[in-house]
Write a protein that holds these residues in place. Structure first.
Motif, PDB file in Angstrom:
ATOM      1  N   TYR A 158      14.053  31.540  24.305  1.00 45.85           N
ATOM      2  CA  TYR A 158      14.107  33.007  24.216  1.00 45.85           C
ATOM      3  C   TYR A 158      14.994  33.365  23.031  1.00 45.85           C
ATOM      4  N   VAL A 159      14.552  34.314  22.213  1.00 48.31           N
ATOM      5  CA  VAL A 159      15.363  34.794  21.096  1.00 48.31           C
ATOM      6  C   VAL A 159      15.488  36.310  21.200  1.00 48.31           C
ATOM      7  N   SER A 160      16.720  36.784  21.231  1.00 51.40           N
ATOM      8  CA  SER A 160      16.987  38.215  21.226  1.00 51.40           C
ATOM      9  C   SER A 160      17.162  38.660  19.777  1.00 51.40           C
ATOM     10  N   PHE A 161      16.284  39.551  19.335  1.00 50.50           N
ATOM     11  CA  PHE A 161      16.277  39.976  17.933  1.00 50.50           C
ATOM     12  C   PHE A 161      16.722  41.434  17.868  1.00 50.50           C
ATOM     13  N   GLY A 162      18.023  41.623  17.662  1.00 51.89           N
ATOM     14  CA  GLY A 162      18.555  42.981  17.594  1.00 51.89           C
ATOM     15  C   GLY A 162      18.308  43.599  16.230  1.00 51.89           C
ATOM     16  N   VAL A 163      17.458  44.594  16.176  1.00 51.09           N
ATOM     17  CA  VAL A 163      17.096  45.203  14.890  1.00 51.09           C
ATOM     18  C   VAL A 163      18.183  46.184  14.442  1.00 51.09           C
ATOM     19  N   GLY A 164      18.305  46.329  13.127  1.00 49.25           N
ATOM     20  CA  GLY A 164      19.307  47.229  12.563  1.00 49.25           C
ATOM     21  C   GLY A 164      19.428  47.010  11.072  1.00 49.25           C
ATOM     22  N   GLU A 165      20.567  47.356  10.514  1.00 53.26           N
ATOM     23  CA  GLU A 165      20.724  47.268   9.069  1.00 53.26           C
ATOM     24  C   GLU A 165      20.791  45.825   8.563  1.00 53.26           C
ATOM     25  N   HIS A 166      21.115  44.871   9.434  1.00 52.01           N
ATOM     26  CA  HIS A 166      21.235  43.480   9.004  1.00 52.01           C
ATOM     27  C   HIS A 166      19.944  42.685   9.175  1.00 52.01           C
ATOM     28  N   ARG A 167      19.010  43.198   9.963  1.00 50.37           N
ATOM     29  CA  ARG A 167      17.738  42.503  10.149  1.00 50.37           C
ATOM     30  C   ARG A 167      16.703  43.491  10.690  1.00 50.37           C
ATOM     31  N   THR A 168      15.468  43.346  10.244  1.00 51.32           N
ATOM     32  CA  THR A 168      14.373  44.164  10.760  1.00 51.32           C
ATOM     33  C   THR A 168      13.240  43.256  11.184  1.00 51.32           C
ATOM     34  N   TRP A 169      12.472  43.712  12.145  1.00 54.71           N
ATOM     35  CA  TRP A 169      11.338  42.927  12.622  1.00 54.71           C
ATOM     36  C   TRP A 169      10.253  42.847  11.545  1.00 54.71           C
ATOM     37  N   GLU A 170      10.135  43.878  10.734  1.00 58.70           N
ATOM     38  CA  GLU A 170       9.143  43.851   9.656  1.00 58.70           C
ATOM     39  C   GLU A 170       9.416  42.698   8.691  1.00 58.70           C
ATOM     40  N   ASP A 171      10.689  42.485   8.321  1.00 59.40           N
ATOM     41  CA  ASP A 171      11.041  41.377   7.437  1.00 59.40           C
ATOM     42  C   ASP A 171      10.788  40.030   8.118  1.00 59.40           C
ATOM     43  N   ALA A 172      11.142  39.927   9.397  1.00 63.11           N
ATOM     44  CA  ALA A 172      10.979  38.667  10.119  1.00 63.11           C
ATOM     45  C   ALA A 172       9.506  38.279  10.216  1.00 63.11           C
ATOM     46  N   ARG A 173       8.643  39.273  10.465  1.00 67.14           N
ATOM     47  CA  ARG A 173       7.198  38.985  10.532  1.00 67.14           C
ATOM     48  C   ARG A 173       6.669  38.561   9.157  1.00 67.14           C
ATOM     49  N   ARG A 174       7.104  39.262   8.134  1.00 67.33           N
ATOM     50  CA  ARG A 174       6.567  39.017   6.796  1.00 67.33           C
ATOM     51  C   ARG A 174       6.973  37.656   6.248  1.00 67.33           C
ATOM     52  N   TYR A 175       8.245  37.287   6.446  1.00 70.61           N
ATOM     53  CA  TYR A 175       8.760  36.079   5.816  1.00 70.61           C
ATOM     54  C   TYR A 175       8.889  34.900   6.788  1.00 70.61           C
TER      55      TYR A 175
END
Length: 359
Positions: free
Chosen positions: A212-229
């Motif tokens: 399980y990975v908890s991905f807290g979105v905000g100024e340091h990380r976005t889900w859009e970037d994680a999906r893309r890269y």
């Protein structure tokens, strides 16, 4: 000794309402099963008349929001000392119940309601990763003799045994019936005395692959970037990044955005590295992720500080979803750690179905 409870009816001269034994212990058990808050608002019923490995039956098996069990035993027609001995015997059985055994007990009596869903209904929270780290023993009676009260108090106060007694008084007045409750010992005091005992949690078996990975979105990380890269990440403090070190190439991760739901599943390709070392391909050229177009404006903050830097784990996505299409069902697993082993079978089964993994 418990405080004696008196009830008076007002209207003219105060008139005492007489106490009488309830006409059936089964009736009291039924009332507790229907609404366990009569005993304790912090409990949910796991099972009633639960068979043990020793051929006996626990009247009620309950659980609190921390996943700890409570054995609730009615005195019935046994002597007070007999019921205390019986509840201690049940404790030796309950102590070793596994996560799967607990859920099976619930499922046997509630075939149409998953244990995880029932827990979420009761406590508005997901099931803890570890169940049965501790347990409570509760004797339900109309009254106990002084000797038995001394035994219970001795076990609890001197030896940290989490045992208590609760007394229900039955009153009738003009055709109306009432129950009144009092405890032998303040439950808070029993909890304090039991804190010295070791907590040994029972977890579901892990398949040695899923996380399980908890991905807290905000100024340091976005889900859009994680999906893309192709990555998951955590940072801005070692507490948030260090659990990513559990992830190994070949592991499968299910990504959860807190408050929204599950948005992706994929396979880990590389171990965690600091953000400044993570590379991606942009227009056919390899460059660090901080040189790539990013939605997160502050992913590079603290990049030079190993303690606070963002850390990234490369993931080959099997499927991802937008945040608007996140998957969430009552009873699914969620955790505050950035990464942890995903053991919960209910969650895995539901995500396997939603993501079409065919397993």
């Amino acid at each position: 000794m418990p405080l004696k409870l008196g009830v008076w009816k007002l209207g003219g001269e105060p008139t005492p309402v007489s106490f009488s034994p309830i006409d059936s212990e089964d009736r009291l058990e039924e009332a507790l099963c229907q609404d366990i808050s009569i005993l304790d608002s912090g409990l949910m019923v796991v099972g009633r008349q639960v068979g043990t490995a020793h051929g006996t039956r626990v009247d009620l098996l309950a659980m609190n929001s921390e996943g700890d069990l409570a054995v609730i035993e009615l005195k019935r027609d046994r002597t007070p000392r007999e019921v205390v001995a019986q509840v201690l015997d049940y404790a030796s059985w309950v102590e070793n119940l596994s996560y799967d055994q607990i859920t099976e007990i619930h499922q046997d009596q509630n075939p149409d309601l998953h244990f995880e869903e029932a827990f979420a209904d009761a406590f508005d929270a997901p099931v803890p990763e570890a169940l049965n780290e501790s347990h409570d023993l509760i004797v339900v009676a109309a009254e106990l003799d002084p000797s038995t009260e001394r035994i219970i108090d001795y076990l609890s106060s001197s030896h940290g045994v989490p045992i208590n007694a609760v007394f229900f008084r039955h009153f009738q007045d003009n055709g109306e019936e009432y129950l009144a409750r009092s405890w032998l010992t303040d439950p808070k005091n029993v909890e304090v005395s039991a804190e010295s005992q070791p907590r040994r949690g029972k977890k579901e078996q892990w398949n040695e692959r899923d996380f399980y990975v908890s991905f807290g979105v905000g100024e340091h990380r976005t889900w859009e970037d994680a999906r893309r890269y192709g990555f998951v990440s955590g940072g801005q403090g070692r507490w948030y990044s260090q659990t990513l070190e559990q992830l190994f190439p070949g592991a499968r991760v299910f990504v959860h955005i807190p408050g929204e739901g599950y948005v992706g599943v994929g396979t880990v390709e590389e171990e965690a590295v600091p953000v400044k070392e993570f590379t991606v391909s942009v227009d056919g050229k390899t460059r660090t992720v901080l040189e790539a177009p990013l939605k997160a404006p502050s992913m590079g903050e603290n990049a030079g500080d190993p303690e606070k830097s963002e850390y990234l784990v490369r993931v080959d996505w099997t499927e991802t979803r937008s945040r608007e299409d996140a998957i969430w069902e009552k009873g699914m697993f969620a955790n505050q750690n950035t990464a942890c082993k995903l053991r919960n079978r209910f969650t895995l089964d539901r995500l396997t179905s939603h993501f079409g993994l065919g397993e």
